[in-house]
Enzyme design. Structure first.
Site, PDB file in Angstrom:
ATOM      1  CB  ILE A  39     -29.046  14.423  -3.043  1.00 44.63           C
ATOM      2  CG1 ILE A  39     -29.209  13.539  -1.804  1.00 44.63           C
ATOM      3  CG2 ILE A  39     -29.465  13.669  -4.304  1.00 44.63           C
ATOM      4  CD1 ILE A  39     -30.609  12.971  -1.616  1.00 44.63           C
ATOM      5  CB  ALA A  48      -3.822  -1.073  -4.794  1.00 44.95           C
ATOM      6  CB  ALA A  49      -8.248   0.796  -7.518  1.00 44.58           C
ATOM      7  CG  ASN A 107     -22.585   1.727  -5.463  1.00 47.87           C
ATOM      8  OD1 ASN A 107     -22.791   1.170  -6.539  1.00 47.87           O
ATOM      9  ND2 ASN A 107     -22.258   2.999  -5.384  1.00 47.87           N
ATOM     10  CE1 TYR A 138     -12.992   3.180  -9.957  1.00 48.90           C
ATOM     11  CE2 TYR A 138     -15.007   2.336 -10.953  1.00 48.90           C
ATOM     12  CZ  TYR A 138     -14.054   2.299  -9.960  1.00 48.90           C
ATOM     13  OH  TYR A 138     -14.166   1.363  -8.958  1.00 48.90           O
ATOM     14  CG  ASP A 173       3.065   4.149  -6.140  1.00 48.23           C
ATOM     15  OD1 ASP A 173       2.131   3.798  -6.880  1.00 48.23           O
ATOM     16  OD2 ASP A 173       3.160   5.267  -5.590  1.00 48.23           O
ATOM     17  NE  ARG A 178     -24.513   4.491  -8.119  1.00 45.71           N
ATOM     18  CZ  ARG A 178     -25.138   5.303  -8.949  1.00 45.71           C
ATOM     19  NH1 ARG A 178     -26.415   5.097  -9.225  1.00 45.71           N
ATOM     20  NH2 ARG A 178     -24.494   6.302  -9.514  1.00 45.71           N
ATOM     21  CG  ASP A 192      -2.129   0.845   1.095  1.00 44.49           C
ATOM     22  OD1 ASP A 192      -3.232   0.286   1.204  1.00 44.49           O
ATOM     23  OD2 ASP A 192      -2.019   2.062   0.860  1.00 44.49           O
TER      24      ASP A 192
HETATM   25  C1  UD1 Z   1     -19.204   3.391  -6.591  1.00 44.18           C
HETATM   26  C2  UD1 Z   1     -17.775   3.286  -6.068  1.00 44.18           C
HETATM   27  C3  UD1 Z   1     -16.874   2.709  -7.133  1.00 44.18           C
HETATM   28  C4  UD1 Z   1     -17.465   1.379  -7.578  1.00 44.18           C
HETATM   29  C5  UD1 Z   1     -18.863   1.587  -8.104  1.00 44.18           C
HETATM   30  C6  UD1 Z   1     -19.517   0.266  -8.487  1.00 44.18           C
HETATM   31  C7  UD1 Z   1     -16.870   4.817  -4.368  1.00 44.18           C
HETATM   32  C8  UD1 Z   1     -16.330   6.159  -4.074  1.00 44.18           C
HETATM   33  N1  UD1 Z   1     -17.269   4.604  -5.639  1.00 44.18           N
HETATM   34  O1  UD1 Z   1     -19.296   4.405  -7.613  1.00 44.18           O
HETATM   35  O2  UD1 Z   1     -15.581   2.506  -6.628  1.00 44.18           O
HETATM   36  O3  UD1 Z   1     -16.646   0.798  -8.564  1.00 44.18           O
HETATM   37  O4  UD1 Z   1     -19.661   2.167  -7.070  1.00 44.18           O
HETATM   38  O5  UD1 Z   1     -20.845   0.443  -8.795  1.00 44.18           O
HETATM   39  O6  UD1 Z   1     -16.934   3.987  -3.503  1.00 44.18           O
HETATM   40  N2  UD1 Z   1     -23.620  11.293  -4.324  1.00 44.18           N
HETATM   41  C9  UD1 Z   1     -24.379  12.281  -3.735  1.00 44.18           C
HETATM   42  N3  UD1 Z   1     -23.841  13.018  -2.709  1.00 44.18           N
HETATM   43  C10 UD1 Z   1     -22.567  12.795  -2.249  1.00 44.18           C
HETATM   44  C11 UD1 Z   1     -21.777  11.778  -2.860  1.00 44.18           C
HETATM   45  C12 UD1 Z   1     -22.333  11.048  -3.903  1.00 44.18           C
HETATM   46  O7  UD1 Z   1     -25.525  12.523  -4.127  1.00 44.18           O
HETATM   47  O8  UD1 Z   1     -22.142  13.481  -1.321  1.00 44.18           O
HETATM   48  C13 UD1 Z   1     -24.230  10.476  -5.401  1.00 44.18           C
HETATM   49  C14 UD1 Z   1     -23.441  10.411  -6.683  1.00 44.18           C
HETATM   50  O9  UD1 Z   1     -23.709  11.519  -7.506  1.00 44.18           O
HETATM   51  C15 UD1 Z   1     -23.987   9.098  -7.272  1.00 44.18           C
HETATM   52  C16 UD1 Z   1     -24.261   8.238  -6.029  1.00 44.18           C
HETATM   53  O10 UD1 Z   1     -24.309   9.147  -4.942  1.00 44.18           O
HETATM   54  O11 UD1 Z   1     -25.202   9.307  -7.957  1.00 44.18           O
HETATM   55  C17 UD1 Z   1     -23.194   7.222  -5.755  1.00 44.18           C
HETATM   56  O12 UD1 Z   1     -21.932   7.855  -5.793  1.00 44.18           O
HETATM   57  P1  UD1 Z   1     -20.601   7.154  -5.220  1.00 44.18           P
HETATM   58  O13 UD1 Z   1     -20.791   6.735  -3.822  1.00 44.18           O
HETATM   59  O14 UD1 Z   1     -19.467   8.040  -5.559  1.00 44.18           O
HETATM   60  O15 UD1 Z   1     -20.559   5.771  -6.031  1.00 44.18           O
HETATM   61  P2  UD1 Z   1     -20.554   5.369  -7.601  1.00 44.18           P
HETATM   62  O16 UD1 Z   1     -20.243   6.515  -8.470  1.00 44.18           O
HETATM   63  O17 UD1 Z   1     -21.805   4.602  -7.824  1.00 44.18           O
END
Ligand code: UD1
Length: 310
Positions: free
Chosen positions: A206, A79-80, A175, A146, A58, A214, A34
């Site tokens: 949001i 790691a990612a 998620n 990504y 790394d 999700r 890590d």
């Molecule tokens: C997530 C994972 C990603 C994984 C993918 C698989 C993280 C950071 N991302 O991406 O590694 O490969 O699922 O499906 O763990 N949102 C809000 N408010 C906030 C933060 C986010 O509304 O403060 C919304 C975002 O716009 C999005 C949703 O929540 O619509 C999910 O976002 P996020 O948790 O970043 O996950 P993913 O983009 O789905």
């Protein structure tokens, strides 16, 4: 015969630290690689130090990866850069870590005759096609750097499985949520961010209308999926969705968190994020057929998180 070492890349991170901890509990020899870019040593503080080897380095450096791989039988490549918007902001920087470094891991695994590599793939490879739930056999169509990097990584992994005999398993995480998901960065997972804010009595933000959904899966169930495919004879060369098969909207999450903390904070709505997927839901029949059974419901997982934050 002595158990060989298991390498966990990103073992100081959110998912990696849970995998490492469980492996140590099962008495495996564990090594972590890590660079502490998003991982933290405190994530592995509960693991007795004599039971774990931690290499700080790394994955983008092939020589470092080769040193870490020496004597390893299995590798969990966690790691990612986990953030989708970060990849939209910096596609080249993300690619070095999310794709080119995966190739480093695979190549080092080949050189050191590693038995099996289990890869942290992503549901992001499906893109924003409306057909739900997602099956592994459906066409992939990622819409962000990504998602492209995660898809390229799994394709290369399967190539190494076929052509070089390095067994490879791709787990397409949906998620993932749970303890140690760092809420302090805007690039972190939505549940950790919401939880942190609601806990401080601040309304969650949001992006969009909040109807996006999700398939949230608890980190302990994700660890169980990893351990299951590590040695399972029918897992090599395959790709599996890792999701509960239940959709939850962001509005539902905000509501549940209010409910569990006895508050009534109204979410603040902002512009949707570029590259966001509308809905994501797993068909998990392939993995459940191998014996995986997700145990932690969203409500139970959120309750645990709130308890841990207290
Ligand atoms: C997530 C994972 C990603 C994984 C993918 C698989 C993280 C950071 N991302 O991406 O590694 O490969 O699922 O499906 O763990 N949102 C809000 N408010 C906030 C933060 C986010 O509304 O403060 C919304 C975002 O716009 C999005 C949703 O929540 O619509 C999910 O976002 P996020 O948790 O970043 O996950 P993913 O983009 O789905």
């Amino acid at each position: 015969k002595d158990k060989k070492t298991i390498l966990v890349t990103g073992g100081c991170g959110f998912i990696g630290s849970h995998i490492a901890e469980t492996l140590v509990k099962k008495d495996y020899k564990v090594r972590i690689l890590d660079n502490l870019s998003t991982g933290k040593l405190e994530n592995i503080a509960a693991i007795p130090s004599q039971k774990i080897e931690v290499l700080l380095g790394d994955i983008t450096d092939i020589a470092t990866v080769e040193i870490a791989m020496k004597g390893c039988e299995y590798v969990f490549h966690e790691a990612a850069i986990a953030s989708v918007p970060k990849s939209v902001k910096d596609p080249i920087g993300t690619d070095k870590i999310n794709y080119a470094a995966t190739l480093n891991v695979l190549e080092a695994a080949r050189k050191h005759s590693v038995r099996r590599v289990v890869f942290a793939g992503s549901a992001a490879v499906y893109g924003d096609e409306p057909t739900l739930p997602k099956k592994e056999s459906m066409p992939t169509n990622p819409i962000t750097p990504y998602g492209v990097d995660k898809l390229a990584s799994e394709l290369m992994g399967h190539c190494y499985n076929r052509t070089f005999g390095v067994e490879f398993v791709c787990l397409r995480y949906f998620n993932v949520f749970g303890r140690r998901q760092d809420p302090s960065s805007p690039y972190s997972g939505v549940i950790s961010i919401f939880c942190d804010r609601i806990f401080q009595g601040i309304a969650p933000v949001i992006f969009g209308d909040g109807q996006q959904s999700r398939d949230f899966v608890h980190v302990s169930d994700v660890v169980a999926a990893n351990i299951l495919v590590m040695e399972h004879p029918d897992a090599a060369g395959r790709t599996f969705n890792v999701g509960r098969g239940k959709a939850t909207s962001l509005l539902d999450i905000a509501h549940l968190l209010n409910d569990l903390t006895g508050q009534n904070l109204q979410p603040i709505h902002k512009e949707p994020r570029p590259g966001d997927i509308r809905h994501s839901l797993a068909d998990n029949t392939a993995l459940t057929a191998l014996g995986w059974l997700p145990k932690v419901t969203i409500r139970e997982g959120l309750a645990e998180l709130i308890k841990a934050t207290q």
